[in-house]
Write a protein that holds these residues in place. Structure first.
Motif, PDB file in Angstrom:
ATOM      1  N   GLU A  12      98.770 -21.036 -17.112  1.00 16.32           N
ATOM      2  CA  GLU A  12      99.671 -20.784 -15.986  1.00 16.32           C
ATOM      3  C   GLU A  12      99.120 -21.197 -14.606  1.00 16.32           C
ATOM      4  N   PHE A 187     106.930 -17.616 -25.147  1.00 12.60           N
ATOM      5  CA  PHE A 187     107.397 -16.557 -26.052  1.00 12.60           C
ATOM      6  C   PHE A 187     108.687 -16.900 -26.789  1.00 12.60           C
ATOM      7  N   LEU A 249     107.176 -18.908 -11.346  1.00 16.87           N
ATOM      8  CA  LEU A 249     106.590 -17.942 -12.284  1.00 16.87           C
ATOM      9  C   LEU A 249     107.310 -17.939 -13.623  1.00 16.87           C
ATOM     10  N   GLN A 280     105.923  -6.831  -6.152  1.00 16.88           N
ATOM     11  CA  GLN A 280     106.664  -7.007  -7.399  1.00 16.88           C
ATOM     12  C   GLN A 280     107.509  -8.276  -7.441  1.00 16.88           C
ATOM     13  N   TYR A 282     110.411  -8.738  -6.200  1.00 21.43           N
ATOM     14  CA  TYR A 282     111.818  -8.397  -6.434  1.00 21.43           C
ATOM     15  C   TYR A 282     112.646  -8.782  -5.215  1.00 21.43           C
ATOM     16  N   ILE A 303     111.932 -14.143 -19.913  1.00 16.44           N
ATOM     17  CA  ILE A 303     112.443 -14.254 -21.283  1.00 16.44           C
ATOM     18  C   ILE A 303     113.863 -13.724 -21.382  1.00 16.44           C
ATOM     19  N   ILE A 312     112.803  -4.173 -20.246  1.00 17.66           N
ATOM     20  CA  ILE A 312     112.198  -4.811 -19.062  1.00 17.66           C
ATOM     21  C   ILE A 312     112.634  -4.085 -17.788  1.00 17.66           C
ATOM     22  N   GLY A 315     110.944  -0.700 -17.599  1.00 19.47           N
ATOM     23  CA  GLY A 315     109.533  -0.836 -17.203  1.00 19.47           C
ATOM     24  C   GLY A 315     109.402  -1.120 -15.723  1.00 19.47           C
ATOM     25  N   ASN A 316     110.197  -2.038 -15.235  1.00 20.05           N
ATOM     26  CA  ASN A 316     110.115  -2.392 -13.817  1.00 20.05           C
ATOM     27  C   ASN A 316     110.524  -1.224 -12.910  1.00 20.05           C
ATOM     28  N   VAL A 319     107.521   1.011 -12.596  1.00 20.73           N
ATOM     29  CA  VAL A 319     106.494   0.446 -11.717  1.00 20.73           C
ATOM     30  C   VAL A 319     106.909   0.617 -10.265  1.00 20.73           C
TER      31      VAL A 319
ATOM     32  N   ASP B 109     108.450  -8.465 -20.879  1.00 25.92           N
ATOM     33  CA  ASP B 109     108.235  -9.655 -20.053  1.00 25.92           C
ATOM     34  C   ASP B 109     106.755  -9.733 -19.674  1.00 25.92           C
ATOM     35  N   ILE B 110     106.020 -10.591 -20.348  1.00 26.66           N
ATOM     36  CA  ILE B 110     104.587 -10.734 -20.086  1.00 26.66           C
ATOM     37  C   ILE B 110     104.385 -11.926 -19.155  1.00 26.66           C
ATOM     38  N   ARG B 111     103.649 -11.705 -18.087  1.00 24.67           N
ATOM     39  CA  ARG B 111     103.513 -12.768 -17.097  1.00 24.67           C
ATOM     40  C   ARG B 111     102.074 -12.905 -16.650  1.00 24.67           C
ATOM     41  N   PHE B 112     101.668 -14.137 -16.389  1.00 23.61           N
ATOM     42  CA  PHE B 112     100.321 -14.392 -15.871  1.00 23.61           C
ATOM     43  C   PHE B 112     100.447 -14.765 -14.395  1.00 23.61           C
ATOM     44  N   VAL B 113     100.100 -13.829 -13.533  1.00 28.12           N
ATOM     45  CA  VAL B 113     100.302 -14.021 -12.098  1.00 28.12           C
ATOM     46  C   VAL B 113      98.942 -14.284 -11.433  1.00 28.12           C
ATOM     47  N   TRP B 129      94.166 -14.514 -13.721  1.00 25.56           N
ATOM     48  CA  TRP B 129      95.464 -13.897 -13.446  1.00 25.56           C
ATOM     49  C   TRP B 129      95.362 -12.389 -13.554  1.00 25.56           C
ATOM     50  N   TRP B 132     100.978  -9.174 -16.126  1.00 28.99           N
ATOM     51  CA  TRP B 132     102.037  -8.193 -15.916  1.00 28.99           C
ATOM     52  C   TRP B 132     102.798  -7.968 -17.216  1.00 28.99           C
ATOM     53  N   ASP B 134     106.352  -6.259 -17.875  1.00 22.51           N
ATOM     54  CA  ASP B 134     107.533  -5.699 -17.196  1.00 22.51           C
ATOM     55  C   ASP B 134     107.192  -5.275 -15.762  1.00 22.51           C
ATOM     56  N   GLY B 135     106.452  -6.112 -15.066  1.00 21.89           N
ATOM     57  CA  GLY B 135     106.157  -5.855 -13.658  1.00 21.89           C
ATOM     58  C   GLY B 135     104.934  -4.991 -13.432  1.00 21.89           C
ATOM     59  N   MET B 136     104.329  -4.465 -14.484  1.00 18.94           N
ATOM     60  CA  MET B 136     103.143  -3.617 -14.309  1.00 18.94           C
ATOM     61  C   MET B 136     101.897  -4.414 -14.658  1.00 18.94           C
TER      62      MET B 136
END
Lengths: 694, 290
Positions: A12, A187, A249, A280, A282, A303, A312, A315-316, A319, B109-113, B129, B132, B134-136
């Motif tokens: 990434e 994924f 992203l 975040q 957002y 995804i 999702i 979860g968000n 957070v 949602d797995i992300r590499f930030v 990275w 994340w 789901d944003g956590m």
């Protein structure tokens, strides 16, 4: 003709680096193509989080053969000359031909370079550009990282697709062989993705849940985020930066709407929005009826989730709730102490090692703000001083510690919460303004005093320790501060000479404690430069600003601009343009003749020597115009001054038409030159016309 | 059923053991992050391959909240994995570990930030990275480029899981203290809540700063002596201690902004000395540092 596809597949890539990488790839490839003698009919590049791609259209199969003959020195030329020729041709002596021509026997280099296959050239170009691609930060990885010369890249590079037409270009970069196999979404896709040719590339990626084009990803995010908000009766708060970042992203963006506990809306909306944005990524939403921030957010997943995104969003939400709890904690905690009680802590923050702590700065700014209040209509000096003393107190609050971007804004909220005068709260909130060319310029009197004092102190402080911006280096953002000074002075129409302002600012550095005229001059020139930048959009011509400023003595920006505006209107008229031409003619002749004679012709004109009617008329016109213009300038009636000068147009034109300056009689010539000097002097009552362009 | 806190650790240990890691137990010193463990800091240096995994308690005195904040602790756990050289498929291995602990990557949602890592006290940096879910943020992922000012050759990949956060996520809890520690009714709060209260009081109120200053100087002195005696491993223990003492002093609010940098510099000097000593002891060329 064939099309070429290059894909660099990696781990990434940071979102903020993708656009630049895409441009760099295009640029480097273009340069290398040109060096190799190849041209493409079209070149495009793309970036996603996991790949950079380049598509070059219409490449020839090979470069053309080159046949070149070059004549060198004579066959019997000294060894040095022959050596030089060999060097320039890259040949050895026995490869040269000797030929006779009418002038003698000469050495000839016959160079025949056969064209090269494009495939072969690409196999050289690609490894070179992969290595040359400039990243803000690069790294090594894996087994090869132990070896000298290991590839450095933004993140580990895993695969290369290089296809010309429908054939793989055989090449290798640090152990990675090019092929036609890539991978799809991390994924949503499994197994390898085979690319037959350029034409199917984007489509094959789309099948594998990758949208190649960043602009398309951004468009999808924008549209679906807006739709999601609308479906909930809300309006998305647009944010181009977030759009681009989220597009960087995701390879398969899926915006999802979530909500948060409306109780959090007690926290200032700036805080909520920044928490959501910075931490975040957002988007925020507003209530379309009231315009107020709504308790909702749009996050962008990468995804298409098997449960439609329910997990999702859940979860968000969690957070965000934790983040907002933190923010609320700071907000509640911070309000327990007054801004005043925080001031001692500013003594712990170093503003600059030579300029003291923030507490020292605040003391200086408070004094300056009080003085400025006396020059700002409607400004209460006590309020200005108090606002200035408190304006940096929020730097030591928990919230600003967490979110430095909220400096000022939080101070404003806390001041209001503790019941301080709203003028003080506004001044604290807005005293950093304007933060750029397009930011609002403060107009509230107390705010003007604090904003101006803060910036002035910064400018004076750094100039006094020799920290002036040079070229692109401006580590203390002095250009921005100074632009702010100019904007505020002009917007508020404050009639204060700049040097007077500088004199009020304190110079904390010992060497300049008494002030120094040289520093004032430098600061003034810097300020005028910023004024020119500021006026680029407002419309005053930079050469006219120079022309007025060059007269010296004008450091009141408001008056300076009024003069410039009158001048600008004047030079746009026929009279003005003609006067300018006449001035330039007079000044040119004077310059040449004064240089030739080694004297200045600025003495008085002798009326007895004025022979021709035209010169008598001109002298009379000048005698009338100069005092009229001077007196108008004194009254700040700049349009009036221009009108006085406009009357000179006809006499000057007639003079140049009929009178020869360089007369045979020495005294007549000298007198006419003195007349020209009077024209120059007349123009200089309003500006140095010599600096006006055109 | 979602994994308990201890089952989470066991599962990760098991997963990484099958990837050839030595599974270590926590290092017996107070430290701010799992990276300080010699199995990471020192083993990241030099040419030898190395794979290790371990849970490490971390102490961040300033983060204590007397047990009143559901998200912040002065003592918490990291699960640390170090793979040297970093394998080609390290990200796939990592994603495999997420699946092993029950995170369905088709649903989450797995992300590499981007998050570049730097430790001023260790003189170390790397690129990577934050991961994340789901944003956590659940993991910090770093390719070490330099440690103790020495170029890593080859580069190691470091994976640091924030265990409490991960557990909160998996178990769907809003407070760390509500986490199920085991499958038999013991909560995280049962084990650690009182400890958080008492240590917050110690860190912020009772830690004697005169002693801390003294201990810092002593640790620094002894570390230097041990380096001179060519004993980099015990020297490194003292560097770890000095670093923690500095963190305590910082929590007590007795180190001014201006002094802070100087203290960090002193700890870095010690850590660098230990890394160089370690290289030398092993006969590796520390001069490769660029």
């Amino acid at each position: 003709m064939s099309d070429f596809l290059l894909e660099l597949f990696c781990e990434e890539i940071p979102a903020r680096m993708q656009a630049k990488a895409s441009e760099d790839l295009a640029r480097l490839f273009g340069e290398k193509l040109a060096e190799a003698g190849l041209t493409a009919s079209g070149l495009e590049t793309h970036a996603t989080p996991r790949r950079l791609a380049l598509i070059a259209r219409g490449l020839p199969q090979a470069t053309p053969d080159v046949h070149e003959e070059r004549r060198g020195p004579r066959a019997d030329a000294p060894a040095q000359a022959v050596e030089g020729f060999l060097k320039s041709t890259g040949l050895s002596r026995d490869q040269l031909e000797e030929r006779d021509d009418p002038k003698g026997r000469f050495l000839y280099a016959v160079i025949a370079k056969p064209g090269r296959a494009t495939t072969e050239l690409l196999a050289e170009i690609v490894p070179a550009i992969v290595r040359a691609l400039p990243w803000p930060k690069s790294m090594r990885w894996g087994t090869r990282s132990a070896h000298e010369g290991a590839l450095r890249w933004v993140r580990p590079l895993h695969g290369i697709v290089a296809i010309l037409g429908d054939r793989v270009v055989d090449l290798e970069v640090d152990g990675i062989r090019a092929g036609r196999t890539t991978r799809g979404h991390r994924f949503l896709s499994t197994g390898p993705v085979e690319i037959a040719s350029v034409d199917v590339y984007a489509a094959r990626l789309r099948d594998a849940h990758v949208i190649l084009d960043a602009a398309e990803r951004a468009r999808i995010i924008g549209e679906r985020a807006r739709d999601a908000a609308k479906a909930a009766g809300l309006e998305l708060i647009e944010d181009a930066g977030l759009l681009a970042e989220n597009a960087g992203l995701t390879e398969w963006p899926v915006p999802l709407l979530g909500d948060f506990d409306p109780d959090f809306l007690d926290v200032p909306p700036e805080v909520i929005q920044l928490t959501m944005r910075a931490n975040q990524k957002y988007f925020a939403c507003r209530d379309p009826k009231t315009g107020a921030l709504a308790p909702a957010f749009v996050c962008v997943a990468n995804i298409e989730a098997s449960d439609g995104g329910a997990a999702i969003v859940a979860g968000n939400r969690k957070v965000l709730a934790a983040r907002l709890s933190d923010a609320r904690f700071f907000w509640e905690q911070d309000k327990k102490a007054t801004l005043e009680s925080r001031l001692p802590k500013l003594g712990d923050i170093v503003f600059h090692e030579k300029l003291g702590t923030v507490a020292d700065k605040v003391e200086r700014v408070a004094k300056l703000a009080r003085w400025l209040a006396g020059h700002i209509p409607g400004c209460d000096p006590d309020l200005a001083e108090q606002a200035a003393r408190l304006c940096k107190a929020d730097l030591v609050t928990g919230m600003v510690g967490e979110f430095p971007e909220l400096q000022g804004i939080m101070g404003g909220y806390y001041a209001r919460a503790e019941g301080l005068d709203p003028q003080i709260a506004d001044a604290i909130r807005d005293h950093y303004k304007p933060v750029g060319q397009n930011d609002d310029v403060p107009t509230a009197p107390v705010t003007v005093a604090v904003a101006l004092a803060d910036k002035l102190d910064t400018l004076a402080g750094f100039f006094s320790i020799g920290e002036k911006p040079t070229g692109s280096r401006d580590p203390f953002a002095l250009r921005r501060s100074t632009l702010g000074i100019a904007s505020i002075l002009i917007r508020a129409q404050l009639r204060i000479g700049s040097v007077g302002l500088f004199r009020q600012a304190e110079f904390p550095f010992a060497e300049y404690q008494d002030g120094s005229r040289a520093v004032y001059r430098e600061m003034l020139e810097f300020l005028i430069d910023r004024l020119k930048v500021q006026q680029r959009e407002a419309g005053a011509r930079h050469d006219l600003i120079d022309a007025v400023f060059a007269l010296g003595g004008e450091d009141d920006l408001v008056r300076l601009l009024a003069r410039v505006k009158a001048l600008q209107a004047f030079v746009a008229t026929d009279d003005g343009a003609n006067l300018l031409a006449g001035y330039k003619r007079a000044a040119n002749i004077l310059r040449i003749e004064e240089k030739k004679d080694g004297v200045a012709y600025d003495g008085a004109v002798d009326p007895k020597l004025l022979a021709a009617d035209e010169e008598q008329a001109l002298a009379a016109a000048l005698d009338a115009a100069i005092p009229a213009a001077e007196s108008a300038v004194g009254r700040e009636d700049f349009a009036g001054a221009m009108t006085a000068l406009a009357g000179l147009r006809a006499p000057i034109d007639n003079f140049f038409d009929r009178v020869t300056v360089n007369a045979d009689e020495t005294d007549v010539r000298a007198n006419r030159l003195r007349l020209l000097a009077r024209i120059r002097a007349a123009a200089h009552t309003v500006a140095d016309f010599g600096r006006i362009e055109g | 059923m979602a994994l308990s806190f201890q089952r989470l650790i066991l599962t990760l240990q098991d997963y990484w053991a099958t990837q050839g890691c030595v599974v270590l137990q926590p290092y017996d010193l107070r430290m701010g992050a799992g990276t300080f463990h010699p199995a990471t800091t020192l083993r990241a240096l030099g040419p030898d391959p190395w794979r290790a995994a371990y849970a490490q308690p971390c102490r961040r005195p300033s983060d204590g909240r007397y047990g009143e904040n559901p998200n912040r602790l002065q003592h918490y756990y990291q699960f640390q994995v170090i793979l040297k050289p970093s394998p080609e498929d390290i990200l796939d291995l990592y994603l495999g570990s997420l699946r092993a602990i029950g995170i369905d990557t088709a649903k989450h949602d797995i992300r590499f930030v981007e998050d570049d890592w730097e430790s001023p006290t260790l003189g170390a940096w790397g690129l990577g990275w934050e991961v994340w879910c789901d944003g956590m943020e659940v993991t910090q992922f770093t390719y070490f480029q330099q440690v103790g000012g020495i170029e890593c050759a080859p580069v190691a990949g470091e994976i640091t899981y924030g265990l409490e956060r991960l557990a909160m996520y998996i178990q769907g809890k809003d407070s760390i203290y509500d986490l199920a520690y085991n499958d038999d009714g013991v909560s995280y709060g049962d084990v650690f809540l009182e400890s958080e209260r008492q240590f917050s009081a110690f860190n912020f109120e009772h830690a004697r700063t005169d002693l801390l200053f003294k201990q810092f100087t002593e640790a620094q002195d002894q570390c230097r002596e041990l380096l001179a005696a060519d004993l980099p491993l015990p020297a490194y223990d003292l560097a770890i201690e000095a670093s923690h003492l500095f963190n305590l002093l910082n929590a007590r609010g007795v180190i001014s902004v201006a002094e802070r940098q100087a203290y960090i510099g002193r700890v870095r000097e010690l850590a660098k000395g230990c890394c160089e000593g370690w290289m030398k002891k092993n006969g590796w060329d520390a001069g490769a540092a660029k």
